[in-house]
Scaffold this motif. Sequence first.
Motif, PDB file in Angstrom:
ATOM      1  N   MET A   1     -11.178  22.757 -69.616  1.00  9.28           N
ATOM      2  CA  MET A   1     -10.094  21.810 -69.899  1.00  9.28           C
ATOM      3  C   MET A   1      -9.607  21.989 -71.327  1.00  9.28           C
ATOM      4  N   LYS A   2      -8.327  21.682 -71.531  1.00  8.75           N
ATOM      5  CA  LYS A   2      -7.738  21.776 -72.870  1.00  8.75           C
ATOM      6  C   LYS A   2      -6.857  20.555 -73.107  1.00  8.75           C
ATOM      7  N   GLU A   3      -6.534  20.347 -74.362  1.00 10.51           N
ATOM      8  CA  GLU A   3      -5.753  19.164 -74.730  1.00 10.51           C
ATOM      9  C   GLU A   3      -4.398  19.164 -74.033  1.00 10.51           C
ATOM     10  N   TYR A   4      -3.959  17.980 -73.639  1.00 15.75           N
ATOM     11  CA  TYR A   4      -2.701  17.701 -72.960  1.00 15.75           C
ATOM     12  C   TYR A   4      -2.716  18.083 -71.475  1.00 15.75           C
ATOM     13  N   ASP A   5      -3.857  18.454 -70.944  1.00 16.36           N
ATOM     14  CA  ASP A   5      -3.933  18.667 -69.497  1.00 16.36           C
ATOM     15  C   ASP A   5      -3.760  17.320 -68.794  1.00 16.36           C
ATOM     16  N   ALA A   6      -2.909  17.292 -67.758  1.00 15.21           N
ATOM     17  CA  ALA A   6      -2.667  16.061 -66.999  1.00 15.21           C
ATOM     18  C   ALA A   6      -3.728  15.893 -65.918  1.00 15.21           C
ATOM     19  N   TYR A   7      -4.126  14.649 -65.688  1.00 12.18           N
ATOM     20  CA  TYR A   7      -5.160  14.385 -64.684  1.00 12.18           C
ATOM     21  C   TYR A   7      -5.022  12.966 -64.149  1.00 12.18           C
ATOM     22  N   LYS A   8      -5.670  12.731 -63.024  1.00  6.65           N
ATOM     23  CA  LYS A   8      -5.815  11.404 -62.423  1.00  6.65           C
ATOM     24  C   LYS A   8      -7.175  11.330 -61.746  1.00  6.65           C
ATOM     25  N   TYR A   9      -7.556  10.103 -61.415  1.00  6.27           N
ATOM     26  CA  TYR A   9      -8.785   9.903 -60.664  1.00  6.27           C
ATOM     27  C   TYR A   9      -8.438   9.711 -59.194  1.00  6.27           C
ATOM     28  N   ALA A  10      -9.136  10.453 -58.329  1.00  9.27           N
ATOM     29  CA  ALA A  10      -9.002  10.280 -56.879  1.00  9.27           C
ATOM     30  C   ALA A  10     -10.132   9.367 -56.423  1.00  9.27           C
ATOM     31  N   VAL A  11      -9.792   8.131 -56.125  1.00  9.77           N
ATOM     32  CA  VAL A  11     -10.793   7.111 -55.798  1.00  9.77           C
ATOM     33  C   VAL A  11     -10.823   6.904 -54.289  1.00  9.77           C
ATOM     34  N   THR A  12     -11.992   7.057 -53.700  1.00  9.91           N
ATOM     35  CA  THR A  12     -12.169   6.788 -52.278  1.00  9.91           C
ATOM     36  C   THR A  12     -12.661   5.353 -52.124  1.00  9.91           C
ATOM     37  N   ALA A  13     -11.805   4.514 -51.550  1.00  9.10           N
ATOM     38  CA  ALA A  13     -12.142   3.102 -51.382  1.00  9.10           C
ATOM     39  C   ALA A  13     -12.951   2.912 -50.097  1.00  9.10           C
ATOM     40  N   LYS A  14     -13.356   1.695 -49.864  1.00  7.66           N
ATOM     41  CA  LYS A  14     -14.114   1.392 -48.656  1.00  7.66           C
ATOM     42  C   LYS A  14     -13.243   1.647 -47.421  1.00  7.66           C
ATOM     43  N   GLY A  15     -13.843   2.233 -46.403  1.00  8.74           N
ATOM     44  CA  GLY A  15     -13.105   2.568 -45.193  1.00  8.74           C
ATOM     45  C   GLY A  15     -12.490   3.955 -45.229  1.00  8.74           C
ATOM     46  N   GLY A  16     -12.696   4.683 -46.314  1.00 10.77           N
ATOM     47  CA  GLY A  16     -12.187   6.042 -46.384  1.00 10.77           C
ATOM     48  C   GLY A  16     -10.812   6.182 -46.998  1.00 10.77           C
ATOM     49  N   ARG A  17     -10.162   5.074 -47.319  1.00 14.44           N
ATOM     50  CA  ARG A  17      -8.830   5.161 -47.930  1.00 14.44           C
ATOM     51  C   ARG A  17      -8.968   5.624 -49.376  1.00 14.44           C
ATOM     52  N   TRP A  18      -8.126   6.572 -49.780  1.00 14.03           N
ATOM     53  CA  TRP A  18      -8.234   7.084 -51.144  1.00 14.03           C
ATOM     54  C   TRP A  18      -6.967   6.758 -51.935  1.00 14.03           C
ATOM     55  N   LEU A  19      -7.142   6.594 -53.233  1.00 12.40           N
ATOM     56  CA  LEU A  19      -6.068   6.167 -54.125  1.00 12.40           C
ATOM     57  C   LEU A  19      -6.008   7.095 -55.328  1.00 12.40           C
ATOM     58  N   GLU A  20      -4.807   7.250 -55.866  1.00  9.21           N
ATOM     59  CA  GLU A  20      -4.621   7.977 -57.120  1.00  9.21           C
ATOM     60  C   GLU A  20      -4.512   6.953 -58.250  1.00  9.21           C
ATOM     61  N   LYS A  21      -5.363   7.112 -59.255  1.00 12.78           N
ATOM     62  CA  LYS A  21      -5.385   6.145 -60.343  1.00 12.78           C
ATOM     63  C   LYS A  21      -5.318   6.853 -61.687  1.00 12.78           C
ATOM     64  N   ALA A  22      -4.467   6.314 -62.566  1.00 18.21           N
ATOM     65  CA  ALA A  22      -4.443   6.798 -63.944  1.00 18.21           C
ATOM     66  C   ALA A  22      -5.679   6.284 -64.667  1.00 18.21           C
ATOM     67  N   ASP A  23      -6.008   6.932 -65.768  1.00 19.64           N
ATOM     68  CA  ASP A  23      -7.196   6.562 -66.532  1.00 19.64           C
ATOM     69  C   ASP A  23      -6.895   5.342 -67.394  1.00 19.64           C
ATOM     70  N   PRO A  24      -7.572   4.208 -67.177  1.00 21.19           N
ATOM     71  CA  PRO A  24      -7.304   3.019 -68.000  1.00 21.19           C
ATOM     72  C   PRO A  24      -7.715   3.195 -69.458  1.00 21.19           C
ATOM     73  N   TYR A  25      -8.558   4.174 -69.759  1.00 23.72           N
ATOM     74  CA  TYR A  25      -8.990   4.426 -71.135  1.00 23.72           C
ATOM     75  C   TYR A  25      -8.380   5.715 -71.696  1.00 23.72           C
ATOM     76  N   ALA A  26      -7.309   6.187 -71.093  1.00 29.82           N
ATOM     77  CA  ALA A  26      -6.688   7.425 -71.573  1.00 29.82           C
ATOM     78  C   ALA A  26      -6.037   7.206 -72.940  1.00 29.82           C
ATOM     79  N   PHE A  27      -6.061   8.234 -73.766  1.00 35.41           N
ATOM     80  CA  PHE A  27      -5.435   8.177 -75.092  1.00 35.41           C
ATOM     81  C   PHE A  27      -4.015   8.745 -75.082  1.00 35.41           C
ATOM     82  N   HIS A  28      -3.599   9.295 -73.956  1.00 38.90           N
ATOM     83  CA  HIS A  28      -2.271   9.886 -73.861  1.00 38.90           C
ATOM     84  C   HIS A  28      -1.826   9.815 -72.405  1.00 38.90           C
TER      85      HIS A  28
END
Length: 256
Positions: free
Chosen positions: A159-186
């Motif tokens: 990884m390098k600085e300014y790389d874009a990313y998200k968290y892929a969260v699998t919720a209960k029941g198998g449903r998955w969500l895309e979430k930004a990082d709540p502690y991201a600095f950029h």
Amino acid sequence: MAVQKTKTGGQKPEAAKPKPAAPKAVKAPAPAKAAKPSPPKAEAVSAKAAVPPKAAAKTVREPKATKPAVPKALPLAVKHDPLRDDHLYFFHEGTDCRAYEVLGSRLAERDGVPGAVFRVWAPEAEAVAVMGDFCGWNREAHPMAKISVGVWETFVPGMKEYDAYKYAVTAKGGRWLEKADPYAFHAETRPRTASKLFALEGYTWGDEAWRAAGQAPYEKPMNVYEVHLGSWRQGEDGALLPYAELADQLVPYVKE
């Protein structure tokens, strides 16, 4: 009538020969009548057999959502990090005022391999992974491991600085969500919503003169104003103004 001679010399009358009987007309046999089929005997038939069976309805089952595999050990990461573990202790206690030092993303090195470590708090998630441009946004490429109550972590090499990313969260029941990082600095500029890897260590502060003057804001009265910069003022074309330009306009506005 013919006379038949006998030995005595007398004549014996010859018996009359019977006339052949005229042939009787033979009647042609009457055509046999077609036998009527006898009605079938009534048989005791159950109500279930009398009703033609219905085609069994096919039950279409939805495929079960597969859960991303969660690694038991952290890839290229230390299992025990004193700084991280101390933060997590106070974080769960609710007294960690510097949780940003351990949560979020930051450049790091594991066993001589440069990359980035990611940590996020998702207590109700069944699985969490990191995805971004670096893996083609594949939500199963970099699964995270649960290292504490609701805290997930992983290390992604390269990884390098300014790389874009998200968290892929699998919720209960198998449903998955895309979430930004709540502690991201950029973060990306709208309409994009991904977080960006950023190193705070490279930021140069410019408040030396202010701090050298001995300012003590906690000992003086102060007013606090809250404003949403994006809706307070925009450029002529509706674009967001940079912070430097907003500061030149906002400070005089507040003072008035």
